[in-house]
Design a protein around this motif. Structure first.
Motif, mmCIF file in Angstrom:
data_model
loop_
_atom_site.group_PDB
_atom_site.id
_atom_site.type_symbol
_atom_site.label_atom_id
_atom_site.label_comp_id
_atom_site.label_asym_id
_atom_site.label_seq_id
_atom_site.Cartn_x
_atom_site.Cartn_y
_atom_site.Cartn_z
ATOM 1 N N HIS A 61 -108.966 -76.964 -72.213
ATOM 2 C CA HIS A 61 -109.780 -76.901 -73.441
ATOM 3 C C HIS A 61 -108.905 -76.674 -74.680
ATOM 4 O O HIS A 61 -109.358 -76.069 -75.649
ATOM 5 N N HIS A 62 -107.650 -77.138 -74.628
ATOM 6 C CA HIS A 62 -106.733 -76.968 -75.761
ATOM 7 C C HIS A 62 -106.442 -78.305 -76.432
ATOM 8 O O HIS A 62 -106.765 -79.360 -75.902
ATOM 9 N N LYS A 63 -105.770 -78.234 -77.571
ATOM 10 C CA LYS A 63 -105.235 -79.440 -78.192
ATOM 11 C C LYS A 63 -104.308 -80.135 -77.198
ATOM 12 O O LYS A 63 -103.774 -79.488 -76.302
ATOM 13 N N PHE A 64 -104.147 -81.452 -77.355
ATOM 14 C CA PHE A 64 -103.373 -82.196 -76.355
ATOM 15 C C PHE A 64 -101.990 -82.573 -76.834
ATOM 16 O O PHE A 64 -101.787 -82.958 -77.973
ATOM 17 N N SER A 65 -101.040 -82.437 -75.932
ATOM 18 C CA SER A 65 -99.676 -82.851 -76.236
ATOM 19 C C SER A 65 -99.049 -83.210 -74.900
ATOM 20 O O SER A 65 -98.512 -82.353 -74.207
ATOM 21 N N LEU A 66 -99.147 -84.463 -74.556
ATOM 22 C CA LEU A 66 -98.833 -84.838 -73.192
ATOM 23 C C LEU A 66 -98.360 -86.276 -73.106
ATOM 24 O O LEU A 66 -98.851 -87.150 -73.779
ATOM 25 N N ASN A 67 -97.365 -86.492 -72.265
ATOM 26 C CA ASN A 67 -96.883 -87.827 -71.947
ATOM 27 C C ASN A 67 -96.788 -87.952 -70.446
ATOM 28 O O ASN A 67 -96.130 -87.140 -69.815
ATOM 29 N N THR A 68 -97.417 -88.958 -69.877
ATOM 30 C CA THR A 68 -97.288 -89.158 -68.434
ATOM 31 C C THR A 68 -96.836 -90.592 -68.183
ATOM 32 O O THR A 68 -96.993 -91.459 -69.039
ATOM 33 N N ALA A 89 -111.158 -82.497 -70.183
ATOM 34 C CA ALA A 89 -110.956 -81.543 -71.266
ATOM 35 C C ALA A 89 -112.190 -81.531 -72.144
ATOM 36 O O ALA A 89 -112.777 -82.578 -72.406
ATOM 37 N N ILE A 125 -108.134 -86.323 -66.082
ATOM 38 C CA ILE A 125 -108.175 -85.273 -67.095
ATOM 39 C C ILE A 125 -109.618 -84.942 -67.395
ATOM 40 O O ILE A 125 -110.444 -85.839 -67.582
ATOM 41 N N PRO A 170 -103.988 -74.839 -85.549
ATOM 42 C CA PRO A 170 -104.310 -75.970 -86.434
ATOM 43 C C PRO A 170 -103.744 -75.792 -87.844
ATOM 44 O O PRO A 170 -103.305 -76.756 -88.465
ATOM 45 N N GLU A 203 -100.129 -76.611 -87.635
ATOM 46 C CA GLU A 203 -100.020 -78.075 -87.521
ATOM 47 C C GLU A 203 -100.069 -78.708 -88.917
ATOM 48 O O GLU A 203 -99.257 -79.566 -89.256
#
Lengths: 310, 310
Positions: A97-104, A112, A110, A303, A306
């Protein structure tokens, strides 16, 4: 379907990270999978109180897994907050339930939602899949929600989280949720055993804002005076952390849960500029800012940083 | 609950991107929201055939929205594949089935599964929320699944996708799914109107592999000879694209749907090294490689390039 998957909460685990590893383990087990919940660090005093009160064992401490192990990240999605060498493992699932910062490199599952707690997201997944919510799981879910919402005080709280907590209490049967949350928060506020360094890093997460590495520690407490009384020790601990971790910035915020206000500890010019520009803050004394009714790292601190660093 | 949200498929929309914008619009409307499906580019011939056959209007072409508009991304999650200036908008939702590459400032709702088509993910969301799947929506879902799985031939296909398509056909009532899929693929394969540049960019997505910008075009066709016959024109089009877009590399793969094999067009040393290292490929002639039974960009091309550039 025999799938061995580890369920992992974030580093410096808070209550939601721990209870959701346990809840997700029950969820996937009911779906016929073989899973193992783990934790990446020591329990905080709130979580310790909860598990002791409920008579439930903590997930096993495990900070390394076999190469290519399948994993499910709960309550986080950023590499820096997860198990070391995350790239060695196969991320199969993220529940967060957080902001996303992801690379797969490959597709994954997922789930969320911008709810207050990962436990609320899991509750919805149980309902959707028509799974049984036992009394034990209901209690763990409620504790995740109470902890992350600071008993519905945090601005992250949605009406859905409240409805879920109340629906769950039909199963869990806590006599007085507010009184129980006070016991949780008092347990968390007892920091007498801890060094200043431990206090700064107790609920502590690394972030990267536009290439700047900034770690943010939060102390949610019913007794904010505790931190103010050891201000110089806290600043010294922040200085050491910043140096040793090679950070661009470090922030520590003492959150007065009951009065819903935040006090920010800043180290040097970098943090002072950040706090003065990002928040409508009032300088209390050197390195100490009243940042008003700021209680949520996720909704009110991250935020704004950011935007500041954008 | 009056929420105006735009539902957006990716650039160079394929069938799944278009039908899922329409399906998600129905989904959110049933949940009481006000939403508008849009598309970021022209329909390909397959999608044109489908919408005409079903008597359904395409989403409106719209490549700019009002500042701060709420948006839902379907069938993609990467900034480079989405609406220009994505940062101007509020991403509320992502519904997808691709690898993840995303940074957000705030929490959002994500539903991603490693199924073959976003339409399959949406089907599960309808079931979980106990929503009605009309005949029209069932047909659109089936078309998304048939298109993305190449009639269950692609290695992205899961048993769940197949089960979903068959369950949906109880509602949709296609007489012969395979025959219908052939009509779809033949429509897509009719490229007589198109220039070589249009063919290269028809099903075309930008990727970033460890800082290297590589665009990948795929031509799924029942008539691969078409591309081979105009090889020099295709290479010239790739050269122009690479130059004008400032790319590190460009790849074009003609996928023979019926015989399940891929032929890669490479431009220069960069692409040749990439294809030779990343795939077990056989050089056919200059700038042309037989890459074996490679039909899926997502499952067979992108992961190999991720590894190659890692």
């Amino acid at each position: 379907m025999k799938i061995n998957m580890y369920i992992i909460g974030h580093k410096n685990p808070d209550t939601d990270a721990i209870v959701c590893a346990l809840i997700a383990a029950d969820y996937f087990t009911q779906l016929g999978m073989e899973v193992t919940p783990i934790r990446l660090g020591e329990l905080n005093k709130e979580t310790e109180f909860i598990l002791k009160h409920l008579g439930i064992q903590a997930p096993e401490l495990k900070t390394e897994l076999e190469q290519d192990a399948k994993i499910c990240l709960v309550d986080h999605n950023e590499k820096s907050q997860s198990i070391d060498e995350l790239e060695k493992y196969q991320i199969e699932w993220i529940i967060d339930h957080h902001k996303f910062s992801l690379n797969t490199a490959t597709p994954l599952n997922i789930r969320a939602e911008s709810l207050a707690s990962t436990a609320s997201v899991l509750y919805k997944m149980y309902i959707e899949n028509d799974l049984e919510i036992s009394k034990k799981i209901a209690k763990l879910m409620i504790c995740g929600i109470l902890s992350d919402t600071l008993y519905f005080r945090s601005p992250t709280t949605t009406t859905i989280d409240k409805q879920i907590a109340l629906a769950l209490n039909e199963i869990a049967g806590f006599e007085d949720l507010e009184a129980f949350s006070l016991q949780m928060f008092d347990a968390k506020s007892d920091l007498s055993d801890f060094s200043a360094r431990e206090i700064v890093t107790l609920d502590y997460k690394p972030f990267e804002f536009n290439g700047k590495k900034v770690n943010i520690g939060v102390m949610e407490t019913t007794n904010p005076k505790f931190a103010l009384d050891i201000k110089s020790d806290i600043l010294e601990a922040m200085k050491q952390e910043k140096l040793e971790q090679g950070l661009d910035g470090i922030l520590f915020v003492a959150v007065d849960i009951l009065n819903e206000k935040g006090t920010a500890f800043t180290l040097d010019e970098f943090e002072i500029n950040m706090i003065e520009s990002a928040f409508d803050s009032k300088k209390l004394e050197d390195n100490l800012f009243d940042i008003g009714s700021v209680v949520s790292r996720k909704k009110q601190i991250v935020p704004k940083l950011e935007s500041y660093f954008a």
